[in-house]
Design a protein around this motif. Structure first.
Motif, PDB file in Angstrom:
ATOM      1  N   ARG A  78       0.860  -1.184   0.000  1.00 46.24           N
ATOM      2  CA  ARG A  78       0.000   0.000   0.000  1.00 46.24           C
ATOM      3  C   ARG A  78       0.896   1.235   0.000  1.00 46.24           C
ATOM      4  NH1 ARG A  78      -5.529  -0.984   1.741  1.00 46.24           N
ATOM      5  NH2 ARG A  78      -5.524   1.276   1.817  1.00 46.24           N
ATOM      6  N   VAL A  79       0.558   2.209  -0.834  1.00 51.66           N
ATOM      7  CA  VAL A  79       1.285   3.470  -0.900  1.00 51.66           C
ATOM      8  C   VAL A  79       0.256   4.579  -0.803  1.00 51.66           C
ATOM      9  CG1 VAL A  79       2.728   4.966  -2.336  1.00 51.66           C
ATOM     10  CG2 VAL A  79       3.144   2.498  -2.304  1.00 51.66           C
ATOM     11  N   ASP A  80       0.489   5.543   0.091  1.00 50.94           N
ATOM     12  CA  ASP A  80      -0.448   6.641   0.292  1.00 50.94           C
ATOM     13  C   ASP A  80       0.277   7.974   0.295  1.00 50.94           C
ATOM     14  OD1 ASP A  80      -2.771   5.003   0.784  1.00 50.94           O
ATOM     15  OD2 ASP A  80      -1.901   4.545   2.744  1.00 50.94           O
ATOM     16  N   PHE A  81      -0.359   8.977  -0.304  1.00 47.98           N
ATOM     17  CA  PHE A  81       0.068  10.359  -0.140  1.00 47.98           C
ATOM     18  C   PHE A  81      -0.638  10.838   1.124  1.00 47.98           C
ATOM     19  CE2 PHE A  81       1.180   9.597  -4.419  1.00 47.98           C
ATOM     20  CZ  PHE A  81       2.163  10.502  -4.750  1.00 47.98           C
ATOM     21  N   THR A  82       0.125  11.240   2.139  1.00 49.92           N
ATOM     22  CA  THR A  82      -0.467  11.534   3.445  1.00 49.92           C
ATOM     23  C   THR A  82      -1.303  12.799   3.467  1.00 49.92           C
ATOM     24  OG1 THR A  82       1.549  12.634   4.196  1.00 49.92           O
ATOM     25  CG2 THR A  82       1.328  10.279   4.688  1.00 49.92           C
TER      26      THR A  82
END
Length: 135
Positions: A78-82
């Motif tokens: 999972r990759v998220d832009f915070t």
């Protein structure tokens, strides 16, 4: 299964900086890697690294890798832009005990100034690697 969420664009020029433990180092040309964890961790969380490439606030691509020397594993990244502008969920992968697995994807959109891009493997959300994008 790949899933891409929307990203709200922010316009401007910036540099991408590495953020790790308590360090921030300007990186040029606009490539940064952040790592966390330990491949020898007995809980199987392993060593996780995220690499972001781009120009200005534009993020061209992101990759996330994991290595665990203690056990074989099956998980998805999972990759998220915070800043809440978007994210990515990778397909499920399996790895042998000492194998490193990497997922990569093209983003091609702008991130907000001072936002972070963080990646982790779903079974171990506490082992999260991050990179800060700032001008």
């Amino acid at each position: 299964m790949k899933k891409t969420l929307s990203l709200m664009a922010a316009i401007g020029m910036s540099t991408i900086a590495f953020t790790g433990s308590a360090q921030a180092v300007d990186v040029k040309p606009l490539t940064a890697t952040g790592c966390t964890g330990n491949a020898g961790s007995t809980d199987g969380s392993g060593s996780v690294c995220i690499t972001v490439t781009g120009t200005g606030l534009k993020v061209d691509s992101v990759s996330l890798s994991k290595k665990s020397n203690n056990r074989a594993w099956t998980d998805y990244a999972r990759v998220d832009f915070t800043d809440g502008s978007g994210g990515y969920m990778g397909a499920t992968v399996s790895a042998a005990r000492v194998e490193t697995k990497t997922i990569s994807f093209k983003w091609g959109l702008n991130a907000a100034n001072n936002s972070k891009v963080c990646g982790y493997w779903n079974n171990y959300p506490g082992t999260k690697a991050c990179v800060t994008i700032h001008s």
